[in-house]
Design a protein around this motif. Structure first.
Motif, PDB file in Angstrom:
ATOM      1  N   ILE A 124       0.832  -1.204   0.000  1.00 53.41           N
ATOM      2  CA  ILE A 124       0.000   0.000   0.000  1.00 53.41           C
ATOM      3  C   ILE A 124       0.868   1.257   0.000  1.00 53.41           C
ATOM      4  O   ILE A 124       0.525   2.257  -0.632  1.00 53.41           O
ATOM      5  CB  ILE A 124      -0.992  -0.017   1.178  1.00 53.41           C
ATOM      6  N   LEU A 125       2.002   1.196   0.683  1.00 57.79           N
ATOM      7  CA  LEU A 125       2.903   2.348   0.679  1.00 57.79           C
ATOM      8  C   LEU A 125       3.376   2.659  -0.734  1.00 57.79           C
ATOM      9  O   LEU A 125       3.466   3.823  -1.134  1.00 57.79           O
ATOM     10  CB  LEU A 125       4.097   2.102   1.603  1.00 57.79           C
ATOM     11  N   LEU A 126       3.685   1.608  -1.498  1.00 60.47           N
ATOM     12  CA  LEU A 126       4.102   1.818  -2.890  1.00 60.47           C
ATOM     13  C   LEU A 126       2.957   2.391  -3.727  1.00 60.47           C
ATOM     14  O   LEU A 126       3.189   3.235  -4.605  1.00 60.47           O
ATOM     15  CB  LEU A 126       4.606   0.516  -3.512  1.00 60.47           C
ATOM     16  N   LEU A 127       1.736   1.967  -3.459  1.00 58.75           N
ATOM     17  CA  LEU A 127       0.585   2.528  -4.174  1.00 58.75           C
ATOM     18  C   LEU A 127       0.417   4.013  -3.862  1.00 58.75           C
ATOM     19  O   LEU A 127       0.159   4.821  -4.757  1.00 58.75           O
ATOM     20  CB  LEU A 127      -0.692   1.760  -3.826  1.00 58.75           C
ATOM     21  N   TYR A 128       0.575   4.384  -2.586  1.00 54.82           N
ATOM     22  CA  TYR A 128       0.516   5.798  -2.222  1.00 54.82           C
ATOM     23  C   TYR A 128       1.638   6.589  -2.908  1.00 54.82           C
ATOM     24  O   TYR A 128       1.401   7.682  -3.424  1.00 54.82           O
ATOM     25  CB  TYR A 128       0.612   5.980  -0.706  1.00 54.82           C
ATOM     26  N   LEU A 129       2.856   6.047  -2.894  1.00 55.72           N
ATOM     27  CA  LEU A 129       3.971   6.727  -3.564  1.00 55.72           C
ATOM     28  C   LEU A 129       3.702   6.872  -5.059  1.00 55.72           C
ATOM     29  O   LEU A 129       3.974   7.916  -5.650  1.00 55.72           O
ATOM     30  CB  LEU A 129       5.281   5.969  -3.340  1.00 55.72           C
ATOM     31  N   GLY A 130       3.156   5.828  -5.666  1.00 57.28           N
ATOM     32  CA  GLY A 130       2.800   5.898  -7.085  1.00 57.28           C
ATOM     33  C   GLY A 130       1.743   6.945  -7.354  1.00 57.28           C
ATOM     34  O   GLY A 130       1.813   7.691  -8.338  1.00 57.28           O
ATOM     35  N   GLY A 131       0.752   7.030  -6.479  1.00 56.88           N
ATOM     36  CA  GLY A 131      -0.295   8.045  -6.629  1.00 56.88           C
ATOM     37  C   GLY A 131       0.260   9.447  -6.502  1.00 56.88           C
ATOM     38  O   GLY A 131      -0.052  10.334  -7.306  1.00 56.88           O
ATOM     39  N   LEU A 132       1.110   9.683  -5.502  1.00 53.61           N
ATOM     40  CA  LEU A 132       1.712  11.001  -5.329  1.00 53.61           C
ATOM     41  C   LEU A 132       2.591  11.375  -6.522  1.00 53.61           C
ATOM     42  O   LEU A 132       2.566  12.516  -6.994  1.00 53.61           O
ATOM     43  CB  LEU A 132       2.535  11.051  -4.039  1.00 53.61           C
ATOM     44  N   THR A 133       3.358  10.411  -7.011  1.00 56.65           N
ATOM     45  CA  THR A 133       4.224  10.661  -8.163  1.00 56.65           C
ATOM     46  C   THR A 133       3.398  10.992  -9.395  1.00 56.65           C
ATOM     47  O   THR A 133       3.684  11.959 -10.115  1.00 56.65           O
ATOM     48  CB  THR A 133       5.120   9.437  -8.436  1.00 56.65           C
ATOM     49  N   THR A 134       2.366  10.214  -9.638  1.00 58.02           N
ATOM     50  CA  THR A 134       1.494  10.454 -10.790  1.00 58.02           C
ATOM     51  C   THR A 134       0.855  11.833 -10.723  1.00 58.02           C
ATOM     52  O   THR A 134       0.842  12.581 -11.706  1.00 58.02           O
ATOM     53  CB  THR A 134       0.414   9.358 -10.868  1.00 58.02           C
ATOM     54  N   LEU A 135       0.319  12.181  -9.563  1.00 57.97           N
ATOM     55  CA  LEU A 135      -0.323  13.489  -9.413  1.00 57.97           C
ATOM     56  C   LEU A 135       0.687  14.632  -9.534  1.00 57.97           C
ATOM     57  O   LEU A 135       0.377  15.674 -10.111  1.00 57.97           O
ATOM     58  CB  LEU A 135      -1.041  13.576  -8.065  1.00 57.97           C
ATOM     59  N   SER A 136       1.888  14.438  -9.014  1.00 63.52           N
ATOM     60  CA  SER A 136       2.914  15.483  -9.101  1.00 63.52           C
ATOM     61  C   SER A 136       3.345  15.716 -10.540  1.00 63.52           C
ATOM     62  O   SER A 136       3.608  16.853 -10.936  1.00 63.52           O
ATOM     63  CB  SER A 136       4.131  15.102  -8.256  1.00 63.52           C
ATOM     64  N   LEU A 137       3.424  14.655 -11.324  1.00 62.88           N
ATOM     65  CA  LEU A 137       3.897  14.773 -12.708  1.00 62.88           C
ATOM     66  C   LEU A 137       2.795  15.137 -13.695  1.00 62.88           C
ATOM     67  O   LEU A 137       3.052  15.809 -14.691  1.00 62.88           O
ATOM     68  CB  LEU A 137       4.575  13.474 -13.147  1.00 62.88           C
ATOM     69  N   SER A 138       1.566  14.703 -13.418  1.00 60.97           N
ATOM     70  CA  SER A 138       0.492  14.922 -14.397  1.00 60.97           C
ATOM     71  C   SER A 138      -0.419  16.087 -14.052  1.00 60.97           C
ATOM     72  O   SER A 138      -1.209  16.524 -14.878  1.00 60.97           O
ATOM     73  CB  SER A 138      -0.350  13.654 -14.546  1.00 60.97           C
ATOM     74  N   GLY A 139      -0.347  16.566 -12.828  1.00 61.12           N
ATOM     75  CA  GLY A 139      -1.215  17.663 -12.414  1.00 61.12           C
ATOM     76  C   GLY A 139      -2.454  17.149 -11.711  1.00 61.12           C
ATOM     77  O   GLY A 139      -2.785  15.970 -11.783  1.00 61.12           O
ATOM     78  N   PRO A 140      -3.164  18.048 -11.022  1.00 62.50           N
ATOM     79  CA  PRO A 140      -4.302  17.640 -10.196  1.00 62.50           C
ATOM     80  C   PRO A 140      -5.589  17.391 -10.958  1.00 62.50           C
ATOM     81  O   PRO A 140      -6.545  16.871 -10.408  1.00 62.50           O
ATOM     82  CB  PRO A 140      -4.467  18.817  -9.239  1.00 62.50           C
ATOM     83  N   GLY A 141      -5.639  17.776 -12.236  1.00 62.93           N
ATOM     84  CA  GLY A 141      -6.852  17.559 -13.015  1.00 62.93           C
ATOM     85  C   GLY A 141      -7.943  18.557 -12.686  1.00 62.93           C
ATOM     86  O   GLY A 141      -7.721  19.575 -12.040  1.00 62.93           O
ATOM     87  N   ARG A 142      -9.143  18.232 -13.155  1.00 62.22           N
ATOM     88  CA  ARG A 142     -10.298  19.108 -12.925  1.00 62.22           C
ATOM     89  C   ARG A 142     -10.752  19.034 -11.482  1.00 62.22           C
ATOM     90  O   ARG A 142     -10.350  18.157 -10.731  1.00 62.22           O
ATOM     91  CB  ARG A 142     -11.442  18.694 -13.827  1.00 62.22           C
ATOM     92  N   LEU A 143     -11.594  19.939 -11.129  1.00 60.56           N
ATOM     93  CA  LEU A 143     -12.128  20.039  -9.773  1.00 60.56           C
ATOM     94  C   LEU A 143     -11.008  20.124  -8.734  1.00 60.56           C
ATOM     95  O   LEU A 143     -11.083  19.517  -7.674  1.00 60.56           O
ATOM     96  CB  LEU A 143     -13.057  18.872  -9.443  1.00 60.56           C
ATOM     97  N   SER A 144      -9.955  20.844  -9.079  1.00 58.15           N
ATOM     98  CA  SER A 144      -8.860  21.040  -8.142  1.00 58.15           C
ATOM     99  C   SER A 144      -8.727  22.525  -7.833  1.00 58.15           C
ATOM    100  O   SER A 144      -9.061  23.375  -8.663  1.00 58.15           O
ATOM    101  CB  SER A 144      -7.552  20.516  -8.728  1.00 58.15           C
ATOM    102  N   LEU A 145      -8.234  22.812  -6.664  1.00 57.74           N
ATOM    103  CA  LEU A 145      -8.037  24.200  -6.280  1.00 57.74           C
ATOM    104  C   LEU A 145      -6.956  24.853  -7.144  1.00 57.74           C
ATOM    105  O   LEU A 145      -7.080  26.018  -7.514  1.00 57.74           O
ATOM    106  CB  LEU A 145      -7.680  24.296  -4.798  1.00 57.74           C
ATOM    107  N   ASP A 146      -5.920  24.106  -7.490  1.00 60.95           N
ATOM    108  CA  ASP A 146      -4.894  24.650  -8.386  1.00 60.95           C
ATOM    109  C   ASP A 146      -5.485  25.082  -9.725  1.00 60.95           C
ATOM    110  O   ASP A 146      -5.165  26.153 -10.242  1.00 60.95           O
ATOM    111  CB  ASP A 146      -3.784  23.619  -8.643  1.00 60.95           C
ATOM    112  N   ARG A 147      -6.367  24.264 -10.299  1.00 62.28           N
ATOM    113  CA  ARG A 147      -6.992  24.586 -11.576  1.00 62.28           C
ATOM    114  C   ARG A 147      -7.864  25.826 -11.439  1.00 62.28           C
ATOM    115  O   ARG A 147      -7.854  26.711 -12.279  1.00 62.28           O
ATOM    116  CB  ARG A 147      -7.822  23.398 -12.062  1.00 62.28           C
ATOM    117  N   TRP A 148      -8.616  25.906 -10.343  1.00 61.70           N
ATOM    118  CA  TRP A 148      -9.483  27.054 -10.114  1.00 61.70           C
ATOM    119  C   TRP A 148      -8.653  28.324  -9.957  1.00 61.70           C
ATOM    120  O   TRP A 148      -8.996  29.366 -10.533  1.00 61.70           O
ATOM    121  CB  TRP A 148     -10.345  26.816  -8.874  1.00 61.70           C
TER     122      TRP A 148
END
Length: 164
Positions: A124-148
């Motif tokens: 599960i730790l690797l899944l969390y790290l993968g999720g953080l890495t993916t979000l850091s590299l690809s951006g937060p997507g729609r419905l995100s405060l950064d996008r707004w």
């Protein structure tokens, strides 16, 4: 096939949303669990693991999990928030979960009184790290405060009167 590709392309910007919600909520849940039990209780565990300054580490970990999880959940500054979150995950991986192997669910025994599970591995730790890495590299997507905020800044730059 083109229609399928167009549909996938239209949905691509929504792909980070479930990852953000799951990773953000997961971190916040762990942080709030530490907070409700008392970071002093977590500090005792950290002390038994040989973590230096366990009281400070317990409070820092709790804050990182709650605040970092909230940042991921709402899509705010994820690349920055991910750094201390990754440190927490890697610390847990190497100091707690590594000896128990990869799998997060281990069947220890099945008895008439029920199923017993063994210690949690690092999956599960690797899944969390993968999720953080993916979000850091690809951006937060729609419905995100950064996008707004990005749209708001662009809107203000385009429509605000220029001075000077």
């Amino acid at each position: 096939m083109r229609a399928f590709n167009r549909s996938v392309e239209a949905l691509r910007d929504w792909a980070p949303l479930p990852i953000r919600l799951i990773v953000g909520y997961g971190f916040m849940a762990h942080g709030f669990a530490k907070l409700t039990r008392g970071p002093d209780t977590f500090a005792v565990m950290l002390h038994t693991l040989g973590v230096p300054l366990p009281e400070i580490a317990a409070w820092a970990t709790t804050a990182i999990e709650i605040l970092g999880g909230a940042a991921v959940f709402i899509g705010l500054l994820i690349p920055i928030a991910s750094i201390p979150m990754a440190v927490v995950l890697l610390t847990a991986l190497f100091n707690v979960h590594l000896p128990y192997g990869f799998f997060s669910v281990k069947l220890a025994q099945v008895t008439e009184s029920g199923t017993k599970f063994g210690p949690v591995g690092y999956q599960i730790l690797l899944l969390y790290l993968g999720g953080l890495t993916t979000l850091s590299l690809s951006g937060p997507g729609r419905l995100s405060l950064d996008r707004w905020l990005e749209k708001s800044r662009l809107r203000n730059a385009l429509f605000s009167p220029r001075t000077g």
